[in-house]
Design an enzyme around this catalytic site. Structure first.
Site, PDB file in Angstrom:
ATOM      1  CG  ASP A 125      -6.029  -2.915   3.175  1.00  0.00           C
ATOM      2  OD1 ASP A 125      -4.960  -2.613   3.750  1.00  0.00           O
ATOM      3  OD2 ASP A 125      -6.669  -2.113   2.459  1.00  0.00           O
ATOM      4  N   GLY A 126      -4.672  -4.449   6.284  1.00  0.00           N
ATOM      5  CA  GLY A 126      -4.599  -3.838   7.607  1.00  0.00           C
ATOM      6  C   GLY A 126      -3.854  -4.710   8.593  1.00  0.00           C
ATOM      7  N   GLY A 127      -2.702  -4.224   9.048  1.00  0.00           N
ATOM      8  CA  GLY A 127      -1.957  -4.960  10.057  1.00  0.00           C
ATOM      9  C   GLY A 127      -1.272  -6.212   9.553  1.00  0.00           C
ATOM     10  CG  MET A 170     -11.606  -3.315   4.999  1.00  0.00           C
ATOM     11  SD  MET A 170     -10.061  -2.856   4.175  1.00  0.00           S
ATOM     12  CE  MET A 170      -9.204  -1.929   5.454  1.00  0.00           C
ATOM     13  N   GLY A 215      -0.817   1.523   9.624  1.00  0.00           N
ATOM     14  CA  GLY A 215      -0.104   1.348  10.880  1.00  0.00           C
ATOM     15  C   GLY A 215      -0.934   0.885  12.065  1.00  0.00           C
ATOM     16  CG  ASP A 265      -5.228   2.405   0.746  1.00  0.00           C
ATOM     17  OD1 ASP A 265      -6.106   1.523   0.698  1.00  0.00           O
ATOM     18  OD2 ASP A 265      -4.060   2.186   1.118  1.00  0.00           O
ATOM     19  CG  MET A 286     -11.398   2.794   2.114  1.00  0.00           C
ATOM     20  SD  MET A 286      -9.803   2.836   2.949  1.00  0.00           S
ATOM     21  CE  MET A 286      -8.736   2.956   1.529  1.00  0.00           C
ATOM     22  CB  SER A 345      -0.903   0.004   1.229  1.00  0.00           C
ATOM     23  OG  SER A 345      -1.517   1.277   1.348  1.00  0.00           O
ATOM     24  CG  HIS A 381      -9.134  -0.227  -0.432  1.00  0.00           C
ATOM     25  ND1 HIS A 381      -8.543  -0.353   0.820  1.00  0.00           N
ATOM     26  CD2 HIS A 381     -10.471  -0.345  -0.210  1.00  0.00           C
ATOM     27  CE1 HIS A 381      -9.483  -0.522   1.732  1.00  0.00           C
ATOM     28  NE2 HIS A 381     -10.658  -0.504   1.140  1.00  0.00           N
ATOM     29  N   GLY A 423      -9.043   3.557   6.884  1.00  0.00           N
ATOM     30  CA  GLY A 423      -8.785   4.989   7.037  1.00  0.00           C
ATOM     31  C   GLY A 423      -7.333   5.349   7.270  1.00  0.00           C
ATOM     32  CG  PHE A 424      -6.021   6.626   9.851  1.00  0.00           C
ATOM     33  CD1 PHE A 424      -5.522   7.868   9.496  1.00  0.00           C
ATOM     34  CD2 PHE A 424      -7.336   6.527  10.289  1.00  0.00           C
ATOM     35  CE1 PHE A 424      -6.311   9.010   9.588  1.00  0.00           C
ATOM     36  CE2 PHE A 424      -8.142   7.658  10.387  1.00  0.00           C
ATOM     37  CZ  PHE A 424      -7.631   8.906  10.034  1.00  0.00           C
ATOM     38  N   GLY A 482       1.193  -2.031   4.047  1.00  0.00           N
ATOM     39  CA  GLY A 482       1.692  -0.674   3.896  1.00  0.00           C
ATOM     40  C   GLY A 482       2.907  -0.420   4.758  1.00  0.00           C
ATOM     41  CB  SER A 483       3.265   0.384   8.353  1.00  0.00           C
ATOM     42  OG  SER A 483       2.395  -0.610   8.829  1.00  0.00           O
ATOM     43  CG  HIS A 540      -3.758  -1.580  -1.619  1.00  0.00           C
ATOM     44  ND1 HIS A 540      -4.825  -2.405  -1.886  1.00  0.00           N
ATOM     45  CD2 HIS A 540      -4.165  -0.753  -0.618  1.00  0.00           C
ATOM     46  CE1 HIS A 540      -5.828  -2.115  -1.077  1.00  0.00           C
ATOM     47  NE2 HIS A 540      -5.460  -1.099  -0.304  1.00  0.00           N
ATOM     48  CG  MET A 544      -8.719   6.889   2.175  1.00  0.00           C
ATOM     49  SD  MET A 544      -7.943   6.932   3.798  1.00  0.00           S
ATOM     50  CE  MET A 544      -6.862   5.505   3.701  1.00  0.00           C
TER      51      MET A 544
END
Ligand code: DX5
Ligand code: ZN
Length: 226
Positions: free
Chosen positions: A173-175, A135, A143, A33, A66, A8, A64, A140-141, A195-196, A31, A35
């Site tokens: 997606d996420g973590g 998800m 990290g 994002d 959002m 991401s 993606h 939204g964010f 991402g992170s 990816h 928003m």
């Protein structure tokens, strides 16, 4: 199952997106994002930027969305040259109609569900979608930490796809990180957004390989989900 990695760019340097795309040439997708500060409390980028990212990216673009009113906006991202366009279930009036429209425009069509949204409404419809995005954080964010409770949803989605004999992908997606990717893959996901974990790594290219290797090791020799 082959594991696809989609870093991401939300965690990239927004003043150097071309440079930060160049370093993920070993990934399967990039990816992106989008928003709108309505569907989620954050604002990123839109169509003109996506059009340019498509032109400079070494890998296909995985959008993606959002954003509210996906029915109105998603087709334009297909026309902008994305390879895959995923909209949120909570932001569309007619998910099947929208997915069919996206496919008609020649892109892969994905539907996303927030952590507290059910995937069940889509389980009899998996053939209508190229991908279900589960998800694994609130959108939204970047990290945020992975929400363990989403693993059960991934398992139910994989079971339904297997039972239907469908080719639908499951994206998460996420973590996603070295710590979590193994059990996410074991639950049945095959497309991993990170991402992170990717952009925060000292060696981005090596991190992509490490994540893919861990995901594939977790499913190697596994009995297919019934
Ligand atoms: C969050 C975005 C993600 C985000 C993931 O709403 O959809 O794509 O970049 O970030 P990490 O991998 O850091 O959790
Ligand atoms: Zn995302």
């Amino acid at each position: 199952m082959p594991a696809l990695i989609s870093p991401s760019i939300l965690s990239a340097d927004f003043a150097n997106l071309e440079r930060d795309l160049a370093v993920i040439g070993g990934a399967d997708y990039a990816h992106v994002d989008v928003m709108d500060n309505h569907f989620v409390p954050n604002l990123t980028l839109g169509l003109p930027v996506v059009r340019r990212l498509v032109e400079v990216s070494p890998v296909p673009i995985d959008v993606h969305l959002m954003i509210d009113d996906a029915d109105r906006w998603a087709p334009a991202f297909a026309e902008a040259g994305a390879a895959s366009v995923t909209f949120h279930a909570e932001a569309t009036q007619a998910p099947v109609r929208l997915a069919r429209e996206l496919r008609r425009l020649g892109v892969r069509a994905g539907v996303a569900v927030r952590p507290a949204s059910p995937v069940e409404p889509f389980l009899d419809l998996v053939d209508e979608f190229d991908m279900i995005l589960v998800m694994t954080v609130e959108p939204g964010f970047g990290g945020q930490s992975f929400i363990e409770g989403t693993l059960a949803k991934i398992r139910r989605a994989r079971a339904a796809i297997t039972a239907a004999g469908a080719a639908t992908w499951i994206q998460v997606d996420g973590g996603v990180s070295r710590d979590t990717i193994g059990r996410i893959a074991e639950a049945g996901a095959n497309v991993f957004v990170a991402g992170s974990a990717v952009y925060g790594a000292p060696d981005v290219a090596a991190e992509i390989i490490a994540l893919r290797t861990l995901a594939e090791a977790a499913t190697a020799g596994a009995v297919p989900h019934q």
